[in-house]
Design a protein around this motif. Sequence first.
Motif, PDB file in Angstrom:
ATOM      1  N   GLU A  66      -4.624   5.905   1.603  1.00 53.44           N
ATOM      2  CA  GLU A  66      -3.794   4.746   1.280  1.00 53.44           C
ATOM      3  C   GLU A  66      -4.318   4.103   0.005  1.00 53.44           C
ATOM      4  O   GLU A  66      -5.528   3.853  -0.129  1.00 53.44           O
ATOM      5  CB  GLU A  66      -3.786   3.752   2.437  1.00 53.44           C
ATOM      6  CG  GLU A  66      -3.065   4.279   3.665  1.00 53.44           C
ATOM      7  CD  GLU A  66      -2.856   3.219   4.725  1.00 53.44           C
ATOM      8  OE1 GLU A  66      -3.379   2.080   4.536  1.00 53.44           O
ATOM      9  OE2 GLU A  66      -2.184   3.505   5.732  1.00 53.44           O
ATOM     10  N   ARG A  71       0.838  -1.195   0.000  1.00 50.89           N
ATOM     11  CA  ARG A  71       0.000   0.000   0.000  1.00 50.89           C
ATOM     12  C   ARG A  71       0.872   1.244   0.000  1.00 50.89           C
ATOM     13  O   ARG A  71       1.921   1.285   0.660  1.00 50.89           O
ATOM     14  CB  ARG A  71      -0.916   0.017   1.217  1.00 50.89           C
ATOM     15  CG  ARG A  71      -2.020  -1.036   1.195  1.00 50.89           C
ATOM     16  CD  ARG A  71      -2.755  -1.057   2.520  1.00 50.89           C
ATOM     17  NE  ARG A  71      -1.848  -1.415   3.607  1.00 50.89           N
ATOM     18  CZ  ARG A  71      -1.967  -0.963   4.864  1.00 50.89           C
ATOM     19  NH1 ARG A  71      -2.943  -0.122   5.162  1.00 50.89           N
ATOM     20  NH2 ARG A  71      -1.129  -1.347   5.795  1.00 50.89           N
ATOM     21  N   PRO A 121      -3.925   0.856  -2.599  1.00 50.24           N
ATOM     22  CA  PRO A 121      -3.363  -0.484  -2.808  1.00 50.24           C
ATOM     23  C   PRO A 121      -2.469  -0.526  -4.044  1.00 50.24           C
ATOM     24  O   PRO A 121      -2.762   0.096  -5.072  1.00 50.24           O
ATOM     25  CB  PRO A 121      -4.607  -1.364  -2.986  1.00 50.24           C
ATOM     26  CG  PRO A 121      -5.712  -0.608  -2.324  1.00 50.24           C
ATOM     27  CD  PRO A 121      -5.404   0.840  -2.568  1.00 50.24           C
ATOM     28  N   THR A 157      -1.542   0.377  -9.631  1.00 50.14           N
ATOM     29  CA  THR A 157      -2.166   0.961  -8.440  1.00 50.14           C
ATOM     30  C   THR A 157      -3.683   0.841  -8.588  1.00 50.14           C
ATOM     31  O   THR A 157      -4.203   0.759  -9.704  1.00 50.14           O
ATOM     32  CB  THR A 157      -1.766   2.438  -8.278  1.00 50.14           C
ATOM     33  OG1 THR A 157      -2.102   3.156  -9.485  1.00 50.14           O
ATOM     34  CG2 THR A 157      -0.278   2.575  -8.016  1.00 50.14           C
TER      35      THR A 157
END
Length: 335
Positions: free
Chosen positions: A132, A73, A134, A118
């Motif tokens: 955040e 992350r 991933p 992403t």
Amino acid sequence: MPPLTGHLTRFALAVPLLAALWWAAAMTAAAGATEHPAAPAWTAQPAANGAGRDGGRPYFYLEGLPGSVLQDRLSVTNPGPDPLTVRLRGADAYNTAKGGFAVRGAHGSSGTGAWLRTATDKVTVPARTRAEVPVSVTVPDDALPGDHPGAIVAESGGRSVGVRIQLRVGGPTLAALTVEDVEVAGGTIHYTLVNRGNAVLAPRLAVSADGVFGTLLRRDARTLPVELLPGQRVRLTEPWRDTPALDSATVRLRVSAAGGAHSEATASALFVPWLPLTGGALLLLAGAAAGTYAHRKRRAARRDGHGSTGTGVAPSPDLQQHSDERHLVKAGAES
């Protein structure tokens, strides 16, 4: 009672000056009150592992076999008072010519940058908030083993931040390092380092130089401020300020790195004080020219002296008369 004219004059001159100073101070304070301090810059970095604050990871470290999918992350923090939109992309990493760490452009990646995804390529972070995102890396089935450095590039408002990714694909690794193209120019040793293996290297360098009259330079091995990526070459320099004035030297460079990588290369250097030699040669040439000119002048003077006493000069009248008398006497005797 003494007159107060001088004191009143000085007071009258001081009042406008004090008023001007008070006005300037008041305007400065007002301007400072209306201006907002610059907001801290936004940041992008690996997210903390687990709950709690960020763990302070300087980069992503991912490791897996070909065909695996690796996940992590990315944390984007916006400390400013306004929402922030950040664009995200992956990129391969490479070394600049002088050893710096750089990343490819938007369409120049074929390794980690192309394997990385992403969850979104654009994230909007509210004011004073952290988001955040991933991140996943899909390692191809035919990926070569070893290190594949890359980065996640975050861009917003003309500012770009690269978050490094250290990806290692499982399999045999090889640490191979060579030093090439060594040369000495002035007070600098130039050389090239090449990473011929598949692992990122932190090279160490030792330098020595030996001349006709003994040792000229000895430097023990030290770690260079360069992280040499697989398949990359960099051109570096080593200063040598106390070079000899006159000598013939052999310069030797030894490099090494973790994993047993090592290499060695030499170069010859001739040190000659060209300026004094050039000056001496010019003086010799000037002396030779002056000597030749003087010699030719003396020879010309001698030739002129011999010519002045030769038969080309007419005899005096007295000598001619004496010769005629002797001729008459001699003729009378014969008659």
